[in-house]
Design a protein around this motif. Sequence first.
Motif, PDB file in Angstrom:
ATOM      1  N   THR A   1      18.273  80.408  17.150  1.00  0.00           N
ATOM      2  CA  THR A   1      18.105  79.226  16.854  1.00  0.00           C
ATOM      3  C   THR A   1      19.017  79.138  15.526  1.00  0.00           C
ATOM      4  O   THR A   1      19.736  80.264  15.185  1.00  0.00           O
ATOM      5  CB  THR A   1      16.765  79.166  15.988  1.00  0.00           C
ATOM      6  OG1 THR A   1      16.522  80.194  15.160  1.00  0.00           O
ATOM      7  CG2 THR A   1      15.586  79.328  17.150  1.00  0.00           C
ATOM      8  N   GLU A   2      19.410  78.114  14.883  1.00  0.00           N
ATOM      9  CA  GLU A   2      20.009  77.743  13.821  1.00  0.00           C
ATOM     10  C   GLU A   2      19.653  78.853  12.455  1.00  0.00           C
ATOM     11  O   GLU A   2      20.700  79.413  11.964  1.00  0.00           O
ATOM     12  CB  GLU A   2      19.946  76.494  13.064  1.00  0.00           C
ATOM     13  CG  GLU A   2      20.716  76.206  12.029  1.00  0.00           C
ATOM     14  CD  GLU A   2      20.558  74.749  11.493  1.00  0.00           C
ATOM     15  OE1 GLU A   2      21.105  74.382  10.392  1.00  0.00           O
ATOM     16  OE2 GLU A   2      19.710  74.116  12.066  1.00  0.00           O
TER      17      GLU A   2
ATOM     18  N   LYS B   1      15.232  83.776  21.867  1.00  0.00           N
ATOM     19  CA  LYS B   1      16.026  82.643  21.667  1.00  0.00           C
ATOM     20  C   LYS B   1      16.914  82.607  20.185  1.00  0.00           C
ATOM     21  O   LYS B   1      16.079  82.701  19.502  1.00  0.00           O
ATOM     22  CB  LYS B   1      14.830  81.613  21.845  1.00  0.00           C
ATOM     23  CG  LYS B   1      15.390  80.168  21.675  1.00  0.00           C
ATOM     24  CD  LYS B   1      14.459  79.101  21.861  1.00  0.00           C
ATOM     25  CE  LYS B   1      15.252  77.783  21.476  1.00  0.00           C
ATOM     26  NZ  LYS B   1      13.857  76.708  21.642  1.00  0.00           N
TER      27      LYS B   1
ATOM     28  N   GLY C   1      14.175  82.573  17.192  1.00  0.00           N
ATOM     29  CA  GLY C   1      12.799  81.433  17.600  1.00  0.00           C
ATOM     30  C   GLY C   1      11.640  82.377  17.498  1.00  0.00           C
ATOM     31  O   GLY C   1      11.720  83.575  18.142  1.00  0.00           O
TER      32      GLY C   1
ATOM     33  N   SER D   1       6.835  80.764  10.039  1.00  0.00           N
ATOM     34  CA  SER D   1       7.938  79.929  10.764  1.00  0.00           C
ATOM     35  C   SER D   1       8.809  79.012   9.688  1.00  0.00           C
ATOM     36  O   SER D   1       9.929  79.257   9.865  1.00  0.00           O
ATOM     37  CB  SER D   1       7.826  79.067  12.097  1.00  0.00           C
ATOM     38  OG  SER D   1       6.805  78.036  11.492  1.00  0.00           O
TER      39      SER D   1
END
Length: 263
Positions: A86-87, A84, A91, A121
């Motif tokens: 993400t910015e 995934k 992810g 994270s």
Amino acid sequence: MAFGYGLCENAVIVAAHPDDEILWFSSVMRQAQQVIILYRDFWADPGIGARRAEAIRNMPHPDVIWMEMTEAGACGCADWISPKLTESGLGLTSIATLRDFKSRLVKALPISAPAAPLPISQAYAANFRETIERLRPLLRKEMNIFSHNPWGEYGHEDHVQCFRALDVLRQEIGFKLWVSNYCSDRSLPLAQRYLRQQPSKFVRLPTDIAYAREVAKAYKDADCWTWDDGWEWFEDECFVEAPSGPAMQAEQGHLFPLNFFTV
């Protein structure tokens, strides 16, 4: 015609970790004007920063710039089967949560094992912003930037993040961003998202194996070579101007010739 069809004019390598610059860009490194490396320290290996500093002092390249950032520890924390974006990169999954729990447990118990200073994270997202801010004043429009491909070569979350940060800066500054053809079984699902209906124009350059071994020796002598000791460089590397974003999923598409290996 100039070496590498002009690619090595104003060439700068931006690598996430020390030794990435010679593993994935050995055909370019000797001619590159500068080598920029992001990370120095890693909380899980408290002594690696000093060992990396020793290796870089003995590096044969005359112009290595070190951002001295700290790794988040995100390697292996993404879902590479169904990645995934993400910015800030990729992810992270419950593996990161488990590592954070173990880190908090270590801090609470009277033992000497290293622990992460921040949740993985959180540190990973912060590194994305820091990468952009630290690189912005160093990069110029006329540069040919060589860096990690969108799938992170063999599948490293920091490599994907480095590419995505540079993609933001490319849109802002206007330099050319070139990525290589390394890919593994782990990163292939993400690489397939960058298939195109029309073949990409790429440049094939011979690897400089003698120089690569010289650089690798500096890392091995300092005990901070992070790759397989038996690694053999491919005979050549292919570079393509980086895509601007993932393509639509298709039954058939083109990427470019891959230096493919398993991890």
